[in-house]
Design a protein around this motif. Structure first.
Motif, PDB file in Angstrom:
ATOM      1  N   VAL A  11       0.836  -1.202   0.000  1.00 47.56           N
ATOM      2  CA  VAL A  11       0.000   0.000   0.000  1.00 47.56           C
ATOM      3  C   VAL A  11       0.871   1.253   0.000  1.00 47.56           C
ATOM      4  O   VAL A  11       0.605   2.212  -0.723  1.00 47.56           O
ATOM      5  CB  VAL A  11      -0.969  -0.013   1.204  1.00 47.56           C
ATOM      6  N   THR A  12       1.923   1.248   0.797  1.00 43.56           N
ATOM      7  CA  THR A  12       2.834   2.390   0.837  1.00 43.56           C
ATOM      8  C   THR A  12       3.499   2.603  -0.513  1.00 43.56           C
ATOM      9  O   THR A  12       3.585   3.734  -1.007  1.00 43.56           O
ATOM     10  CB  THR A  12       3.905   2.181   1.926  1.00 43.56           C
ATOM     11  N   GLY A  13       3.960   1.529  -1.128  1.00 41.71           N
ATOM     12  CA  GLY A  13       4.614   1.636  -2.437  1.00 41.71           C
ATOM     13  C   GLY A  13       3.687   2.157  -3.517  1.00 41.71           C
ATOM     14  O   GLY A  13       4.055   3.042  -4.309  1.00 41.71           O
ATOM     15  N   VAL A  14       2.477   1.638  -3.545  1.00 43.49           N
ATOM     16  CA  VAL A  14       1.506   2.095  -4.548  1.00 43.49           C
ATOM     17  C   VAL A  14       1.131   3.554  -4.299  1.00 43.49           C
ATOM     18  O   VAL A  14       1.007   4.345  -5.241  1.00 43.49           O
ATOM     19  CB  VAL A  14       0.267   1.181  -4.550  1.00 43.49           C
ATOM     20  N   SER A  15       0.967   3.935  -3.047  1.00 47.96           N
ATOM     21  CA  SER A  15       0.622   5.321  -2.716  1.00 47.96           C
ATOM     22  C   SER A  15       1.714   6.290  -3.136  1.00 47.96           C
ATOM     23  O   SER A  15       1.436   7.336  -3.735  1.00 47.96           O
ATOM     24  CB  SER A  15       0.362   5.467  -1.216  1.00 47.96           C
ATOM     25  N   ILE A  16       2.953   5.941  -2.842  1.00 51.58           N
ATOM     26  CA  ILE A  16       4.069   6.802  -3.235  1.00 51.58           C
ATOM     27  C   ILE A  16       4.189   6.858  -4.748  1.00 51.58           C
ATOM     28  O   ILE A  16       4.387   7.935  -5.335  1.00 51.58           O
ATOM     29  CB  ILE A  16       5.378   6.322  -2.575  1.00 51.58           C
ATOM     30  N   GLY A  17       4.046   5.716  -5.417  1.00 48.89           N
ATOM     31  CA  GLY A  17       4.126   5.695  -6.880  1.00 48.89           C
ATOM     32  C   GLY A  17       3.035   6.524  -7.529  1.00 48.89           C
ATOM     33  O   GLY A  17       3.289   7.278  -8.480  1.00 48.89           O
ATOM     34  N   ALA A  18       1.800   6.413  -7.037  1.00 48.92           N
ATOM     35  CA  ALA A  18       0.691   7.191  -7.592  1.00 48.92           C
ATOM     36  C   ALA A  18       0.888   8.686  -7.349  1.00 48.92           C
ATOM     37  O   ALA A  18       0.612   9.507  -8.226  1.00 48.92           O
ATOM     38  CB  ALA A  18      -0.623   6.729  -6.991  1.00 48.92           C
ATOM     39  N   THR A  19       1.378   9.030  -6.183  1.00 47.46           N
ATOM     40  CA  THR A  19       1.626  10.438  -5.872  1.00 47.46           C
ATOM     41  C   THR A  19       2.684  11.020  -6.790  1.00 47.46           C
ATOM     42  O   THR A  19       2.513  12.122  -7.341  1.00 47.46           O
ATOM     43  CB  THR A  19       2.059  10.587  -4.405  1.00 47.46           C
ATOM     44  N   VAL A  20       3.767  10.310  -6.974  1.00 46.57           N
ATOM     45  CA  VAL A  20       4.828  10.786  -7.867  1.00 46.57           C
ATOM     46  C   VAL A  20       4.310  10.899  -9.302  1.00 46.57           C
ATOM     47  O   VAL A  20       4.607  11.873 -10.004  1.00 46.57           O
ATOM     48  CB  VAL A  20       6.064   9.863  -7.780  1.00 46.57           C
ATOM     49  N   ALA A  21       3.519   9.933  -9.729  1.00 42.06           N
ATOM     50  CA  ALA A  21       2.983   9.966 -11.095  1.00 42.06           C
ATOM     51  C   ALA A  21       2.080  11.178 -11.305  1.00 42.06           C
ATOM     52  O   ALA A  21       2.180  11.867 -12.339  1.00 42.06           O
ATOM     53  CB  ALA A  21       2.226   8.684 -11.392  1.00 42.06           C
ATOM     54  N   VAL A  22       1.208  11.479 -10.349  1.00 41.36           N
ATOM     55  CA  VAL A  22       0.318  12.629 -10.491  1.00 41.36           C
ATOM     56  C   VAL A  22       1.115  13.929 -10.491  1.00 41.36           C
ATOM     57  O   VAL A  22       0.830  14.843 -11.279  1.00 41.36           O
ATOM     58  CB  VAL A  22      -0.755  12.630  -9.378  1.00 41.36           C
ATOM     59  N   VAL A  23       2.111  14.032  -9.652  1.00 43.48           N
ATOM     60  CA  VAL A  23       2.937  15.241  -9.611  1.00 43.48           C
ATOM     61  C   VAL A  23       3.686  15.421 -10.931  1.00 43.48           C
ATOM     62  O   VAL A  23       3.775  16.539 -11.461  1.00 43.48           O
ATOM     63  CB  VAL A  23       3.914  15.202  -8.414  1.00 43.48           C
ATOM     64  N   VAL A  24       4.208  14.350 -11.496  1.00 42.94           N
ATOM     65  CA  VAL A  24       4.929  14.438 -12.771  1.00 42.94           C
ATOM     66  C   VAL A  24       3.979  14.845 -13.895  1.00 42.94           C
ATOM     67  O   VAL A  24       4.308  15.713 -14.727  1.00 42.94           O
ATOM     68  CB  VAL A  24       5.634  13.097 -13.094  1.00 42.94           C
ATOM     69  N   VAL A  25       2.785  14.271 -13.932  1.00 42.57           N
ATOM     70  CA  VAL A  25       1.822  14.627 -14.975  1.00 42.57           C
ATOM     71  C   VAL A  25       1.388  16.078 -14.823  1.00 42.57           C
ATOM     72  O   VAL A  25       1.266  16.805 -15.816  1.00 42.57           O
ATOM     73  CB  VAL A  25       0.610  13.663 -14.939  1.00 42.57           C
ATOM     74  N   PHE A  26       1.179  16.542 -13.604  1.00 40.64           N
ATOM     75  CA  PHE A  26       0.823  17.944 -13.389  1.00 40.64           C
ATOM     76  C   PHE A  26       1.959  18.865 -13.827  1.00 40.64           C
ATOM     77  O   PHE A  26       1.720  19.900 -14.455  1.00 40.64           O
ATOM     78  CB  PHE A  26       0.486  18.190 -11.916  1.00 40.64           C
ATOM     79  N   ALA A  27       3.203  18.484 -13.521  1.00 41.23           N
ATOM     80  CA  ALA A  27       4.357  19.278 -13.942  1.00 41.23           C
ATOM     81  C   ALA A  27       4.456  19.333 -15.464  1.00 41.23           C
ATOM     82  O   ALA A  27       4.822  20.377 -16.037  1.00 41.23           O
ATOM     83  CB  ALA A  27       5.637  18.713 -13.347  1.00 41.23           C
ATOM     84  N   LEU A  28       4.136  18.236 -16.145  1.00 45.01           N
ATOM     85  CA  LEU A  28       4.126  18.252 -17.605  1.00 45.01           C
ATOM     86  C   LEU A  28       3.041  19.184 -18.143  1.00 45.01           C
ATOM     87  O   LEU A  28       3.225  19.833 -19.174  1.00 45.01           O
ATOM     88  CB  LEU A  28       3.938  16.843 -18.154  1.00 45.01           C
ATOM     89  N   GLY A  29       1.918  19.266 -17.452  1.00 41.47           N
ATOM     90  CA  GLY A  29       0.875  20.210 -17.839  1.00 41.47           C
ATOM     91  C   GLY A  29       1.335  21.653 -17.686  1.00 41.47           C
ATOM     92  O   GLY A  29       1.093  22.492 -18.561  1.00 41.47           O
ATOM     93  N   VAL A  30       2.002  21.954 -16.589  1.00 46.19           N
ATOM     94  CA  VAL A  30       2.537  23.304 -16.391  1.00 46.19           C
ATOM     95  C   VAL A  30       3.600  23.608 -17.452  1.00 46.19           C
ATOM     96  O   VAL A  30       3.651  24.730 -17.985  1.00 46.19           O
ATOM     97  CB  VAL A  30       3.110  23.455 -14.965  1.00 46.19           C
ATOM     98  N   LEU A  31       4.416  22.625 -17.789  1.00 50.54           N
ATOM     99  CA  LEU A  31       5.416  22.806 -18.842  1.00 50.54           C
ATOM    100  C   LEU A  31       4.745  23.102 -20.178  1.00 50.54           C
ATOM    101  O   LEU A  31       5.209  23.967 -20.926  1.00 50.54           O
ATOM    102  CB  LEU A  31       6.293  21.557 -18.958  1.00 50.54           C
ATOM    103  N   GLY A  32       3.651  22.398 -20.472  1.00 43.68           N
ATOM    104  CA  GLY A  32       2.922  22.667 -21.709  1.00 43.68           C
ATOM    105  C   GLY A  32       2.388  24.084 -21.757  1.00 43.68           C
ATOM    106  O   GLY A  32       2.450  24.751 -22.799  1.00 43.68           O
ATOM    107  N   LEU A  33       1.853  24.578 -20.648  1.00 46.01           N
ATOM    108  CA  LEU A  33       1.374  25.961 -20.608  1.00 46.01           C
ATOM    109  C   LEU A  33       2.513  26.957 -20.778  1.00 46.01           C
ATOM    110  O   LEU A  33       2.371  27.981 -21.451  1.00 46.01           O
ATOM    111  CB  LEU A  33       0.646  26.232 -19.295  1.00 46.01           C
ATOM    112  N   ALA A  34       3.649  26.669 -20.185  1.00 42.63           N
ATOM    113  CA  ALA A  34       4.809  27.554 -20.326  1.00 42.63           C
ATOM    114  C   ALA A  34       5.291  27.581 -21.773  1.00 42.63           C
ATOM    115  O   ALA A  34       5.635  28.648 -22.298  1.00 42.63           O
ATOM    116  CB  ALA A  34       5.930  27.112 -19.396  1.00 42.63           C
ATOM    117  N   ARG A  35       5.301  26.427 -22.425  1.00 45.03           N
ATOM    118  CA  ARG A  35       5.706  26.380 -23.829  1.00 45.03           C
ATOM    119  C   ARG A  35       4.715  27.127 -24.717  1.00 45.03           C
ATOM    120  O   ARG A  35       5.104  27.784 -25.677  1.00 45.03           O
ATOM    121  CB  ARG A  35       5.850  24.939 -24.296  1.00 45.03           C
TER     122      ARG A  35
END
Length: 77
Positions: A11-35
């Motif tokens: 559960v801890t591993g999946v939670s950390i993995g999902a959190t990192v994945a959402v943060v990375v996808v959100f960061a890619l969205g911010v990068l798209g807006l900046a571009r």
């Protein structure tokens, strides 16, 4: 009281993995807006793909949040 440490670790591993994945996808969205903003300032065009990338990333983040709310609220089941 007995704890299933393997299940807790999973559960801890999946939670950390999902959190990192959402943060990375959100960061890619911010990068798209900046571009998109950079392309608009540079030549006034060519920003469609960057805006589409940002929209898709933010939509994916919203879907993950909505699914989490669905899992938490028992009235939705």
């Amino acid at each position: 009281m007995h704890l299933d440490w393997t299940a807790l670790g999973r559960v801890t591993g999946v939670s950390i993995g999902a959190t990192v994945a959402v943060v990375v996808v959100f960061a890619l969205g911010v990068l798209g807006l900046a571009r998109a903003e950079t392309a608009h300032e540079r030549d006034g065009g060519g920003q469609g793909l960057a805006v589409a990338q940002a929209g898709a990333c933010f939509l994916a983040c919203a879907a993950v949040v909505a699914y989490g709310i669905y899992l938490i609220v028992p009235q939705f089941h």
